[in-house]
Design a protein around this motif. Structure first.
Motif, short mmCIF file in Angstrom:
data_model
loop_
_atom_site.label_atom_id
_atom_site.label_comp_id
_atom_site.label_asym_id
_atom_site.label_seq_id
_atom_site.Cartn_x
_atom_site.Cartn_y
_atom_site.Cartn_z
N PRO A 360 0.83 -1.21 0.00
CA PRO A 360 0.00 0.00 0.00
C PRO A 360 0.87 1.26 0.00
O PRO A 360 1.85 1.34 0.74
CB PRO A 360 -0.80 -0.12 1.30
N ALA A 361 0.50 2.20 -0.84
CA ALA A 361 1.25 3.45 -0.94
C ALA A 361 0.32 4.62 -0.61
O ALA A 361 -0.82 4.67 -1.07
CB ALA A 361 1.82 3.61 -2.35
N LEU A 362 0.82 5.56 0.17
CA LEU A 362 0.06 6.74 0.56
C LEU A 362 0.22 7.82 -0.51
O LEU A 362 1.34 8.21 -0.84
CB LEU A 362 0.57 7.26 1.91
N VAL A 363 -0.91 8.28 -1.06
CA VAL A 363 -0.87 9.31 -2.12
C VAL A 363 -1.98 10.32 -1.86
O VAL A 363 -2.89 10.08 -1.06
CB VAL A 363 -1.05 8.68 -3.52
N THR A 364 -1.92 11.45 -2.55
CA THR A 364 -2.98 12.44 -2.44
C THR A 364 -4.20 11.98 -3.24
O THR A 364 -4.09 11.13 -4.13
CB THR A 364 -2.50 13.80 -2.99
N GLU A 365 -5.35 12.53 -2.91
CA GLU A 365 -6.59 12.08 -3.52
C GLU A 365 -6.66 12.32 -5.02
O GLU A 365 -7.45 11.68 -5.72
CB GLU A 365 -7.79 12.76 -2.84
N ASP A 366 -5.86 13.25 -5.56
CA ASP A 366 -5.91 13.52 -6.99
C ASP A 366 -5.09 12.51 -7.81
O ASP A 366 -5.07 12.57 -9.04
CB ASP A 366 -5.43 14.94 -7.28
N ASP A 367 -4.45 11.55 -7.13
CA ASP A 367 -3.76 10.48 -7.85
C ASP A 367 -4.79 9.66 -8.61
O ASP A 367 -5.86 9.33 -8.09
CB ASP A 367 -3.01 9.60 -6.84
#
Length: 385
Positions: A360-367
């Motif tokens: 799992p990778a943490l990204v911003t919602e616009d990814d």
């Protein structure tokens, strides 16, 4: 109230002594573990076995049987470990032999509850005799140099040993030695008994009381308070301390002064570790179904792997391909695919290629990637199946 019997430990003393509220903050969180810690535990077991044999606490037959079992069962045993533990044991025995009336205790539990309620630890080696209490701490790790000078873990062991043996022996001073031979570090520190007891009364007792009650100061400038701090990712006090660095954006000058750069660089290791901890905590929160505004978890990237290299090599050789090896191993999957061609590579080795699920990778919602556990992710998984 946290379980003080488990938390006022000697190994974690830097945290509860110099940042007492961390005891509460860490309550219920799992302990750190690593291959290095497991290797160190194995080395300690080997030292204990060798010292017991050298001091006639076990017979040669018992020693040989246990040593052979250790070599057979341990994933960490090596010739190097054997040599370093031998060197350490020789040093301890040399110290013991200098004092004909002294007694050696190995892996001895010591209770310093008189100063820190419920506190106890396990001292690697104690050599006790009238006049001098000798404490040895074997460090097998080679990542960070450990010093004996006012080493709080060893001083707590010393308090516990004094409480245990002072009715039998009259100690004047305590000698503490760190044996970290893989780094060439043999460091010794001596402290008088009155100074040690004063430290126990004036520092340990007060800090332990603060820790149990969840209050007291936090010395975040001391790396020992946050280096292995399990609540680092969500401790508001630490966040506020780290964010004090924002003061530099209010400076009138356009450039930082050299002393300001120095200040920022001094804080960089703590801030980097804190940011990593916050990211890890946010990832865990999202994975457990909680929300972090503006962020989501997606499936991280992963590389394809050949599940059976020997079988793959045999298939390629049978198909007439010879240039498939590096000096010691099969060439990489990408290199082989270029040599064979994508279509034929897939036809020949398709059954032996696996693409593991990415972490799992943490990204911003616009990814653009779908969030894990989302409807879009479920559709994607269905289409791949």
């Amino acid at each position: 109230m946290p379980d003080v019997h488990a938390r006022l430990s000697a190994s974690g003393a830097h945290k509860w002594l110099y940042a007492p509220p961390t005891l509460w903050m860490e309550e219920g969180l799992p302990d750190f573990t690593s291959p290095y810690a497991e290797e160190g535990t194995a080395a300690h077991s080997l030292v204990e076995l060798k010292l017991k044999y050298a001091t006639d606490q076990i017979t040669k037959r018992t020693f040989t049987r246990r040593l052979n079992k250790f070599k057979e069962d341990s994933d960490w045993y090596s010739k190097s470990m054997d040599e370093y533990t031998d060197q350490h044991v020789d040093l301890v025995l040399e110290a013991l032999n200098e004092r004909p009336n002294a007694v050696l205790f190995s892996e001895q539990r010591v209770d310093y509850g008189k100063w820190a309620p419920g506190g106890f630890g396990t001292a690697d080696t104690l050599i006790v005799d009238d006049g001098l209490l000798d404490i040895w701490d074997f460090k097998y790790g080679k990542g960070q140099l450990v010093r004996a000078n006012y080493n709080v873990q060893m001083m707590l062991y010393a308090l516990g040993a004094v409480a245990e043996y002072s009715l039998i022996y009259e100690f004047d001073k305590v000698r503490m030695t760190i044996s970290q031979l893989r780094l060439g570090n043999l460091d010794t520190f001596e402290i008088s008994l009155p100074e040690l007891l004063a430290w126990g009364d004036d520092v340990v007792k007060i800090a332990a009381d603060h820790a149990i009650n969840g209050d007291g100061p936090r010395d975040w400038d001391n790396p020992q308070t946050w280096q292995f701090y399990k609540a680092m990712g969500f401790d508001k006090s630490l966040a506020e301390y780290n964010l004090k660095i924002r003061k530099y954006k209010f400076k009138e000058a356009n450039t930082l002064k050299p002393e300001e750069i120095e200040d920022i660089l001094d804080q960089a290791p703590r801030i980097r570790k804190w940011l990593d901890a916050v990211e890890a905590y946010a990832t865990k929160q999202l994975f457990d179904g909680h929300e972090i505004p503006g962020y989501k978890l997606v499936e991280g990237r992963s590389n394809r792997v050949i599940t059976d290299k020997e079988k793959a090599a045999a298939i390629l050789e049978k198909a007439g391909y010879e240039d498939i090896y590096r000096p010691k191993d099969l060439r990489t999957l990408t290199q082989l695919e270029k040599t064979v061609g994508k279509a034929e590579f897939s036809e020949l080795l398709g059954d032996l290629i696996d693409k593991p699920t990415g972490k799992p990778a943490l990204v911003t919602e616009d990814d653009k990637r779908p969030a894990l556990n989302s409807i879009a992710q479920a559709i994607k998984d269905f289409e791949e199946d």
